[in-house]
Design an enzyme around this catalytic site. Structure first.
Site, PDB file in Angstrom:
ATOM      1  CG  HIS A   1      -1.982  -0.946   1.253  1.00  0.00           C
ATOM      2  ND1 HIS A   1      -3.245  -0.688   0.764  1.00  0.00           N
ATOM      3  CD2 HIS A   1      -2.004  -2.221   1.685  1.00  0.00           C
ATOM      4  CE1 HIS A   1      -4.007  -1.757   0.909  1.00  0.00           C
ATOM      5  NE2 HIS A   1      -3.273  -2.701   1.463  1.00  0.00           N
TER       6      HIS A   1
ATOM      7  NE  ARG B   1      -3.873   9.781   9.925  1.00  0.00           N
ATOM      8  CZ  ARG B   1      -3.701   8.972  10.958  1.00  0.00           C
ATOM      9  NH1 ARG B   1      -4.651   8.138  11.318  1.00  0.00           N
ATOM     10  NH2 ARG B   1      -2.594   9.003  11.669  1.00  0.00           N
TER      11      ARG B   1
ATOM     12  CE  LYS C   1      -2.560  10.805   3.094  1.00  0.00           C
ATOM     13  NZ  LYS C   1      -3.276   9.918   2.167  1.00  0.00           N
TER      14      LYS C   1
ATOM     15  CB  THR D   1     -10.118   4.910  -1.218  1.00  0.00           C
ATOM     16  OG1 THR D   1      -9.603   5.213   0.080  1.00  0.00           O
ATOM     17  CG2 THR D   1      -9.464   3.653  -1.735  1.00  0.00           C
TER      18      THR D   1
ATOM     19  CE  LYS E   1     -14.018   6.045   0.680  1.00  0.00           C
ATOM     20  NZ  LYS E   1     -13.245   6.120   1.941  1.00  0.00           N
TER      21      LYS E   1
HETATM   22  O1  CGF Z   1      -3.616   2.774   1.698  1.00  0.00           O
HETATM   23  C1  CGF Z   1      -2.780   3.832   2.133  1.00  0.00           C
HETATM   24  C2  CGF Z   1      -3.522   4.668   3.149  1.00  0.00           C
HETATM   25  N1  CGF Z   1      -2.854   5.815   3.596  1.00  0.00           N
HETATM   26  O2  CGF Z   1      -3.895   3.913   4.269  1.00  0.00           O
HETATM   27  N2  CGF Z   1      -1.629   3.281   2.765  1.00  0.00           N
HETATM   28  N3  CGF Z   1      -1.109   2.898   3.553  1.00  0.00           N
HETATM   29  N4  CGF Z   1      -0.366   2.463   4.250  1.00  0.00           N
HETATM   30  C3  CGF Z   1      -2.291   4.640   0.947  1.00  0.00           C
HETATM   31  O3  CGF Z   1      -1.488   5.713   1.352  1.00  0.00           O
HETATM   32  C4  CGF Z   1      -3.430   5.076   0.047  1.00  0.00           C
HETATM   33  O4  CGF Z   1      -2.916   5.687  -1.108  1.00  0.00           O
HETATM   34  C5  CGF Z   1      -4.262   3.877  -0.351  1.00  0.00           C
HETATM   35  O5  CGF Z   1      -5.401   4.291  -1.036  1.00  0.00           O
HETATM   36  C6  CGF Z   1      -4.702   3.100   0.866  1.00  0.00           C
HETATM   37  C7  CGF Z   1      -5.440   1.827   0.524  1.00  0.00           C
HETATM   38  O6  CGF Z   1      -4.737   1.075  -0.395  1.00  0.00           O
END
Ligand code: CGF
Length: 835
Positions: free
Chosen positions: A374, A568, A573, A675, A679
């Site tokens: 991720h 977050r 970001k 994500t 939305k």
């Molecule tokens: O996972 C993330 C999110 N921040 O939780 N990662 N982690 N660790 C990514 O930064 C996002 O870009 C992603 O959409 C999300 C789910 O895959």
């Protein structure tokens, strides 16, 4: 009947089964029973919370038959079970979702209102279970919804944290964290299953012994044993009979207290062990994309995977004589590396505890696991010091060394004399001074049959960069699985008016197949449809405006652009890039109070990891700018800045439908997918964004002409860095940008304090790792295009419609279907409710 008030309701005596019936009379009766018999209150003294609990039990009862039928069918048909291992599940409130998925939302709403009660108020009583940090945990929740909706046998395994993500309040502009005691009043959705508890071992040492056949074997002599108690929450699919389980483990001591110590009068000592054990599931680490390399965190990770694997082995052995075909009954998805220690644990269980030969066990293990990455951020890739891992899990460290040894031996035969390659692939990193680190991503890659990224660009960069050597070794193991979100929670529940419009025009098949929404493009030229679209957006904006007035005492103009960034708080970001732009607009107004500016309401929300200083300072800066801008008479209300505290799933449901503009402005190459971007778009927001993560695919689907693109590409970011990036030159050569930074430097937003925001200013001028200054002008220009586009209401509405109806790709149903077909190799199983 007199006691519980049914008579007053004039319920007919002969009605369907109270536990399953869906008629208004049965529902009413069950609801009142749950008020009276479960909670000992009646209509005269019940609180809104009592009503919520009564309704929750009424709904849960209606899930249980489906739940047990699903479990029984899986057992009988010996199906392959998708097992989603995740340290986080950010489920959101259950009540509304379960009502919607059971197809009784409107019915219950009417029934409750007939009783003279406020349905919205009841829904608001439920604590939002915050067992996750952000995208990763929420993805897991969307996946569970899609799995059940697609009728896939599945189970989610995780931790039942007693305290979820902290509750954020803002004091004097700063984030303050308050513990989230979400279980204080109990949890009506969960079913504790103490009879299925298992034991998890920790610490101690290993020992060689000889078995009855004289073979040398290893056993683990642990120092501690902890009980893992499963708590199941039913997860219903949308209008299917499938109800899967979310099984979360709670840690408890094997003994409630030490009797010997108690008898000796050592009362503290007698309960110390219990408290120690319970610490493991006490609190969620509030870190997203930031490292949390603490011993307790590793203990949490091991705790839930060890319990889950024992559970799966128990299930498997009920219908198979041995574990030789374990991979045929369980497809385990590792949600990031947090559960990756499961690879070593399964090897231990197969080899040490079940006597399988190493190579056979290794084949089973690799066929069982699949790994989702991720993040590309190097600091977020998990590593554990070998010393720490060995202290807590001595046998696992040995197993990891063995896995690594056999793996590197293979690599050596494939690529002789390539020490550099070996160093990159190795699970064990020599960090100098005999300090070894275990790279969990490498363990996950070696121990899985599939490795996937979460958006096309992310997967490409994984293959080109972060996991380059593995991609070279095993290209066939790599997949892209672009993330998705469930349209049930994120459209149906969040935006009931828009959902009603969809259903009125094309029927409700879109809830099962989001491609259906494409049919709405035929209404693009229909002025009446566009007018309704516009009115729905305005109504949603008015709701959010009322919420902002109530909670923040800030009045906003619903005709201004609602420009929103909720996620977050992280430097990559770039919330602070949006803040720089706000200051630029403010400066323009200060220079010429009559300047023609399209009114905007800038809305921010998001939590910062408590130990992440810069992220917390960005929150402070945002609030400091809000304080000045919102009350400056020159601004005349044309700009408003609102930081909404405690962004969570429920607040998201309120915010996404009300946004005109979605800010997706991360430095290209840094956001794996995102994500929230999906939305927003589904709810008709236009995106201003970089070519990062899933933004790229959103733009492809919506059409480039319906997307506000700015900024450097990932390649340009790398190239600029390689050639020596100098942020100072942007500052010096861009008057407006200089004016913005100087305004912060001068102490204008900090009551004359020139030190407060210095860390932000210095990091931008002298380092700017995330290239805000390089992207600033392109962002500001793009925002100007946004403003011009918003002036043409009709054009904007058309773009909004197209964004929403072209988002089928981002339904998590699509994502999950791809996982099922390509990675897990599973198919739907119909659940019949007949006996
Ligand atoms: O996972 C993330 C999110 N921040 O939780 N990662 N982690 N660790 C990514 O930064 C996002 O870009 C992603 O959409 C999300 C789910 O895959």
């Amino acid at each position: 009947y007199i006691a519980d008030g049914r008579e007053a309701l004039q319920c007919p005596t002969l009605i369907e089964d109270d536990r399953t019936g869906m008629s208004p009379e049965t529902l009413k009766r069950a609801f009142l029973d749950n008020l009276f018999y479960l909670q000992g209150v009646n209509r005269t003294n019940a609180s809104p919370y009592n009503y919520y609990v009564a309704l929750a039990y009424t709904v849960r009862d209606r899930l249980l038959r489906r739940f047990l039928k699903s479990t029984d069918t899986y057992k009988q048909e010996k199906v392959k079970l998708v097992c989603y291992f995740s340290a986080e599940f950010l489920m959101g409130r259950y009540l509304g979702n379960n009502l919607a998925n059971l197809g009784i939302y409107d019915l219950i709403k009417e029934t409750i209102e007939e009783l003279g009660l406020d349905f919205e108020e009841i829904i608001e009583q439920e604590p939002d279970p915050g067992l996750g940090n952000g995208g990763l945990g929420r993805l897991a929740a969307c996946f569970l919804d899609s799995l059940a909706s697609l009728e896939i046998p599945a189970i989610g395994y995780g931790i039942r944290y007693e305290f979820g993500i902290f509750h954020q309040i803002i004091q004097n502009g700063w984030q303050v964290e308050i513990p989230d005691n979400w279980l204080r009043f109990g949890n009506p959705w969960e079913l504790p299953r103490p009879d299925e508890s298992v034991e998890v071992k920790l610490g101690g040492r290993t020992e060689i012994y000889h078995d009855d056949k004289g073979q040398e074997r290893v056993q683990w002599l642990p120092e501690r044993r902890i009980l893992a108690i499963p708590h199941d929450t039913p997860v219903p699919g949308y209008k299917t009979n499938t109800v899967n389980a979310l099984r979360l483990w709670k840690a408890e001591a094997s003994e409630s207290f030490n009797f010997e110590a108690f008898n000796a009068g050592l009362y503290d000592q007698s309960v110390a062990e219990k408290m120690d054990a319970e610490t493991i599931s006490k609190v969620l680490y509030p870190n997203d994309n930031t490292p949390a390399g603490r011993e307790l965190r590793l203990a949490q990770q091991y705790f839930f995977v060890a319990a889950s694997l024992q559970d799966l082995i128990r299930i498997h052995l009920k219908s198979h004589k041995n574990l030789q075909n374990f991979h045929e009954t369980a497809a385990i998805q590792l949600n990031d590396t947090h559960p990756a220690i499961a690879i070593a644990e399964l090897m231990r269980l197969l080899v040490d505890e079940n006597g399988l030969e190493w190579s056979k066990a290794w084949t089973i293990t690799q066929k069982t696991f699949a790994y989702t990455n991720h993040t590309l951020l190097p600091e977020a890739l998990e590593r554990w010091s070998a010393a720490l891992l060995g202290k807590l899990l001595p046998r696992h460290l040995e197993i990891i060394y063995l896995i690594n040894h056999f793996f590197l031996e293979d690599v050596r035969t494939w690529f002789p004399d390539n020490e550099e390659l070996l160093g990159k692939l190795s699970i064990v990193e020599e960090a100098g001074w005999g300090n070894k680190q275990i790279r969990m991503a490498n363990l996950a890659c070696v121990g899985s049959h599939s490795i996937n990224g979460v958006a096309a660009l992310h997967t490409e960069l994984l293959q080109k960069d972060t996991l380059k050597e593995f991609a070279m070794l095993w290209p066939e193991k790599f997949y892209n699985k672009t993330n998705g979100v469930t349209p049930r929670r994120w459209i149906l529940l969040s935006n009931p008016q828009l959902s009603a419009l969809f259903t009125e025009k094309i029927g409700d098949d879109w809830l099962k197949d989001l491609k259906e929404l494409r049919k709405l493009e035929q209404y693009l030229d229909d002025p009446e449809f566009r007018q309704r679209w516009y009115e729905i957006k305005q109504a949603n904006k008015a709701d959010l405006a009322a919420y902002m007035l109530k909670t923040r005492n800030i009045e906003v103009d619903v005709n201004s652009i609602f420009d929103v960034q909720v996620k977050r708080i992280h430097e990559y970001k770039r919330q602070h890039l949006a803040v720089l732009h706000i200051i630029a607009l403010y400066n323009r107004i200060k220079q010429n109070p009559h300047v023609d500016i399209v009114p905007r309401t800038f809305i921010f929300g998001g939590k910062a990891a408590p130990g992440y200083f810069m992220a917390k300072l960005i929150i402070k800066l945002t609030n400091a700018v809000a304080e000045i801008v919102n009350k400056d008479p020159d601004v005349r209300g044309r700009l408003k800045v609102v930081f909404l505290p405690n962004f969570n799933v429920s607040l998201g449901q309120r915010i996404y439908p009300s946004a005109d503009l979605s800010e997706q402005i991360s430095t290209a190459g840094k956001e794996a997918s995102g994500t929230g971007n999906m939305k927003f778009a589904m709810n008709g927001s236009l995106t201003i964004g970089t070519l990062d993560g899933a933004n790229i695919e959103i733009r492809e689907e919506a059409g480039a002409e319906n997307f506000f693109l700015f900024g450097l590409t990932a390649e340009e970011v790398y190239a600029k860095k390689a050639h020596g990036y100098e942020p100072m030159s942007y500052y010096k050569n861009n008057r407006e940008l200089k004016g913005v930074i100087d305004r912060i430097k001068s102490g204008y937003f900090s009551h004359g304090d020139t030190e407060l925001f210095r860390p932000i200013v210095d990091s931008l001028l002298y380092d700017d790792q995330y290239m805000l200054l390089a992207d600033y002008q392109s962002y500001a220009d793009c925002q100007e295009q946004v403003s011009q586009a918003y002036r043409d209401r009709d054009k904007w509405t058309r773009m909004s419609i197209l964004n929403s109806v072209r988002m089928a790709k981002f339904s998590s149903d699509r994502t999950i279907w791809e996982y099922c077909q390509e990675i897990w190799k599973v198919n739907p199983v119909k659940i019949s409710l007949e006996d």
